[in-house]
Structure formats: C-alpha cells, structure tokens
Design a protein around this motif. Sequence first.
Motif, PDB file in Angstrom:
ATOM      1  N   GLN A 183      15.621  -0.524   9.378  1.00  0.00           N
ATOM      2  CA  GLN A 183      16.598  -0.517   8.294  1.00  0.00           C
ATOM      3  C   GLN A 183      17.531  -1.711   8.386  1.00  0.00           C
ATOM      4  OE1 GLN A 183      19.633   2.892   9.005  1.00  0.00           O
ATOM      5  NE2 GLN A 183      17.864   3.397  10.277  1.00  0.00           N
ATOM      6  N   GLY A 184      17.858  -2.120   9.611  1.00  0.00           N
ATOM      7  CA  GLY A 184      18.684  -3.307   9.784  1.00  0.00           C
ATOM      8  C   GLY A 184      17.933  -4.579   9.478  1.00  0.00           C
ATOM      9  N   LEU A 185      16.623  -4.601   9.793  1.00  0.00           N
ATOM     10  CA  LEU A 185      15.814  -5.796   9.560  1.00  0.00           C
ATOM     11  C   LEU A 185      15.512  -5.994   8.082  1.00  0.00           C
ATOM     12  CD1 LEU A 185      14.120  -8.134  10.797  1.00  0.00           C
ATOM     13  CD2 LEU A 185      12.196  -6.535  10.885  1.00  0.00           C
ATOM     14  N   TYR A 186      15.136  -4.918   7.409  1.00  0.00           N
ATOM     15  CA  TYR A 186      14.697  -5.032   6.013  1.00  0.00           C
ATOM     16  C   TYR A 186      15.829  -4.824   5.010  1.00  0.00           C
ATOM     17  CZ  TYR A 186      10.101  -4.587   8.222  1.00  0.00           C
ATOM     18  OH  TYR A 186       8.995  -4.766   9.020  1.00  0.00           O
ATOM     19  N   GLY A 187      16.971  -4.347   5.479  1.00  0.00           N
ATOM     20  CA  GLY A 187      18.126  -4.226   4.596  1.00  0.00           C
ATOM     21  C   GLY A 187      18.047  -3.095   3.600  1.00  0.00           C
ATOM     22  N   VAL A 188      17.297  -2.046   3.909  1.00  0.00           N
ATOM     23  CA  VAL A 188      17.218  -0.858   3.058  1.00  0.00           C
ATOM     24  C   VAL A 188      17.760   0.319   3.866  1.00  0.00           C
ATOM     25  CG1 VAL A 188      15.714   0.730   1.799  1.00  0.00           C
ATOM     26  CG2 VAL A 188      15.259  -1.740   1.759  1.00  0.00           C
ATOM     27  N   VAL A 189      18.777   0.974   3.337  1.00  0.00           N
ATOM     28  CA  VAL A 189      19.469   2.016   4.099  1.00  0.00           C
ATOM     29  C   VAL A 189      18.955   3.396   3.689  1.00  0.00           C
ATOM     30  CG1 VAL A 189      21.707   3.019   4.678  1.00  0.00           C
ATOM     31  CG2 VAL A 189      21.512   0.551   4.231  1.00  0.00           C
ATOM     32  N   PRO A 190      18.383   4.150   4.629  1.00  0.00           N
ATOM     33  CA  PRO A 190      17.948   5.515   4.318  1.00  0.00           C
ATOM     34  C   PRO A 190      19.148   6.461   4.315  1.00  0.00           C
ATOM     35  CG  PRO A 190      17.595   5.073   6.626  1.00  0.00           C
ATOM     36  CD  PRO A 190      18.141   3.802   6.030  1.00  0.00           C
ATOM     37  N   ASP A 191      18.932   7.681   3.831  1.00  0.00           N
ATOM     38  CA  ASP A 191      19.977   8.696   3.926  1.00  0.00           C
ATOM     39  C   ASP A 191      20.091   9.213   5.353  1.00  0.00           C
ATOM     40  OD1 ASP A 191      20.629   8.878   1.043  1.00  0.00           O
ATOM     41  OD2 ASP A 191      18.559   9.577   0.884  1.00  0.00           O
ATOM     42  N   LEU A 192      18.943   9.389   5.993  1.00  0.00           N
ATOM     43  CA  LEU A 192      18.876   9.862   7.371  1.00  0.00           C
ATOM     44  C   LEU A 192      17.848   9.032   8.120  1.00  0.00           C
ATOM     45  CD1 LEU A 192      18.709  13.736   6.725  1.00  0.00           C
ATOM     46  CD2 LEU A 192      20.732  12.445   7.447  1.00  0.00           C
ATOM     47  N   SER A 193      18.041   8.881   9.421  1.00  0.00           N
ATOM     48  CA  SER A 193      17.039   8.205  10.241  1.00  0.00           C
ATOM     49  C   SER A 193      17.013   8.838  11.618  1.00  0.00           C
ATOM     50  CB  SER A 193      17.312   6.696  10.340  1.00  0.00           C
ATOM     51  OG  SER A 193      18.622   6.438  10.793  1.00  0.00           O
TER      52      SER A 193
END
Length: 441
Positions: free
Chosen positions: A247-257
């Motif tokens: 998520q940090g690399l691709y810049g897409v933030v999930p709701d949960l991880s």
Amino acid sequence: MDTGEFHLPRSRAANERLHSLVPGGAHTYAKGDDQYPENLAPVISHGRGAHVWDVDGNRYVEYGSGLRSVSLGHAHPRVTEAVRRELDRGSNFVRPSVVELEAAERFLATVPTAEMVKFAKNGSDATTAAVRLARAATGRPRVALCADHPFFSVDDWFIGTTPMSAGIPESASELTVTFPYGDLAATEELLSRYQDEVACLILEPATHTEPPPGYLAGLRELADRHGCVLVFDEMITGFRWSEAGAQGLYGVVPDLSTFGKALGNGFAVSALAGRRELMELGGLRHSGDRVFLLSTTHGAETHSLAAAMAVFAAYTEEGVTARLHALGERLADGVRQAATAMGVGEHLVVRGRASNLVFATLDENRQPSQQYRTLFLRRLLMGGVLAPSFVVSSALTDADIEHTVDVVAQACAVYRKALDAADPTPWLSGRPVKPVFRRLA
C-alpha cells in the motif's frame, strides 16, 4: 541415473518420530516432508544468518526462511538483543504493557496509511478478524476473495474453498465467492451479481506479478461504489515490497490490512491495521454493537513485540527492503543465466518480485511438473542449498549467491538429461513431491 550419495539418516529418524506425534509431521503443511524428495527432508538443528544446519550436520544456504518470515536472517543481533532486554521484565500481564503502546506507535509510524492496529500471533487470526469486522460494518454476509492467491486463513471462510475442505459445513463456504486478480470487469460483475451482499474484497495486493496499471486504484473505486470494505493481505508484501507494505509502494490505501511474516523476523506476531472508523467498532469508544475483533492471550506477549520494534528499526534505518531487492536481482540473473547455459532456460523459470522470488519447474511440454521439481530440489539439497523457493533474506552474502548459482547450474545439467530422456523418473529416487492443497493424504 541419480548416483549421488546423500543421505539424512538422523533427519529421516526424526521425521518418523514427528509423524508419530504430530499430525502431518510438522506444524505447518508447507513444512511437511511431502514437500521434499523422499527421505531428503532435513530436520533443522539451528540457524544463523542465511545458513541452517540439520541434525545430520549438513549446512545449507537457506531460502524462504521460516516461510518468508525470517527476512533479516536467523538470530539477527538487533532482534535477539531487543528480545533479550525484555526476558527479565516478564512476558504477559493482567493489564496492557507499555510495550504494547510503543509497538503500536512504531508500527503506525512505519505504516502511516493505517490509523489503528491490533496485534495477534498468526496471520489467520488477523485476516479472519478483518472479515468479521467488514461483515459487522456493512451488515453483509458474503466474502469475496481473490481466487488467484493461494492462502488467506485456516478458518472456514477460506479453507472451505480449497480441496482440503473436510470438516467444514457447506453453509460456511457458500458465503465465500471469488474474483480473478487483475480483472476489474469480472470483479464489478461479481459485485453486481451479489448486489449489497458482499462485505469485503480481500486479496494480496501483489504476488508473482506486479498489479496491472490502475488495478488497485480501480478496486478501491469499486469497493467505494459498492459499499464494501477493501482488505489487503500484506502478510508477504509487508516490508518486502516497502517498509509501508504494498500500500505504501503503490499508493492505494485499503480500509483494512493484515501483516505478519517479516513483522517479527521469526517471532510470532501479526497485525490487523486500518481506518479508525472501522477499527473502533472492535473497541470501547462508541455506542454501537460491540464487535469481537481480536482477543488473544498471547497477542501482546512482550518478547515478540520487542522483536517487531527491532524489525521496524532495522528496515527503516538499514535499507533492508532495498537490499532484499538487490540480492534477489543478483540471484535471479544468475539462475536464469545458468539455466539458459544448460539448455533449460524455458523449463526452470524464475518469477516474482526480486524480494520474493519463486521458481517453476516445467516438463518437456512446458507444463508445471512435480517430478521435475523433485529432481531440482534433490540436486539443490545435495549441493547444500535448501530452497523451496528463492525468497531471499538480507543475511545472504555474495558468496552465498555464487554458491547457489553454481549448484543450480549442476542441477540444470541433470535437468537437461532428464528432458532429453523425456522421463525424470531415474533421477527422483522416490515419489515426487506433492502439492500442499490436495484432497487425499
């Protein structure tokens, strides 16, 4: 014909004792001796750095350490020292330890896309908690998981979808549906077919291939539009892709991880992280129905949390992720060159991100082959390389990589002979290795 003299009598005896006491002979199916050539499944005595020793006294360069969990190498000084400092301070208390606070602060500083975190001991607890939280938040029953990803949990909602579904009621697995990786149109069709029924989309954000351009952002948009929760399983991608995960690399933030594997460098710790609005449903500071999110006696055991904090520090201060990629690139280049030179470049195929390499063994028809995998693993073991995958740790040296490539070249020479004979059987010396997920033992 395989005439190599390589025997593991003590390991073989230990495996027999394990099978008499432990179902499957191991506590993780991926460690089972059915995953290795017959009578050549080493039982480990100890490890240091990128090397392990078996009970027969053989030393190996090890890959995929601890099923990808030991990314810094065994007995890493920074980690063992952090744990050692906690040993005389107690391990578990009737109230939260200050270590729980410090570990949460350090985790959220390392993974700033998350707002809250809860620790556990294994990945399955974290992913199942994410599913439960998504169902509670949305009031919907169905889970949509990525069909192209191999493992999410030991719990019914996932295992019921595998060939090892014995003991799981159909009613449990009927609530799980699947979508293909990289195909937004198919995922949208699924969400439309089960309109207002899907609680969450859960997937690994990346695996052996990079996500297609716009794919993860597209999933984010689909989840928002259809009102479901987006869950990234970062058990493998966490830290190996970047310090802040995929998520940090691709810049897409999930709701949960969910995180695990590299989180503790072999110590048992996992994490569920995500948006405050969702995570607080499992807390006390709201007026709604309580969600039984995660409640584990050993989830806050201080030694593992101390190990995790040392891992955070090592990754952020020592550039570990970059080193993993550099080592993986060197290894992949060497293996591909060796395979090509021996005429098996189209049969021994290295795949995946450099920090998370796997290999495929293909037969004369370019089809995946357990027999050729057996041949290849056997030759690697004989050369002192323990490699169910080519997943690197940062403890590997240039000499380790060079040795591995040399052994791979020798293995590829035998591979070529077997291909020419169109029959690898004479080089197996026993039954082929088996896939983990299969219906019959």
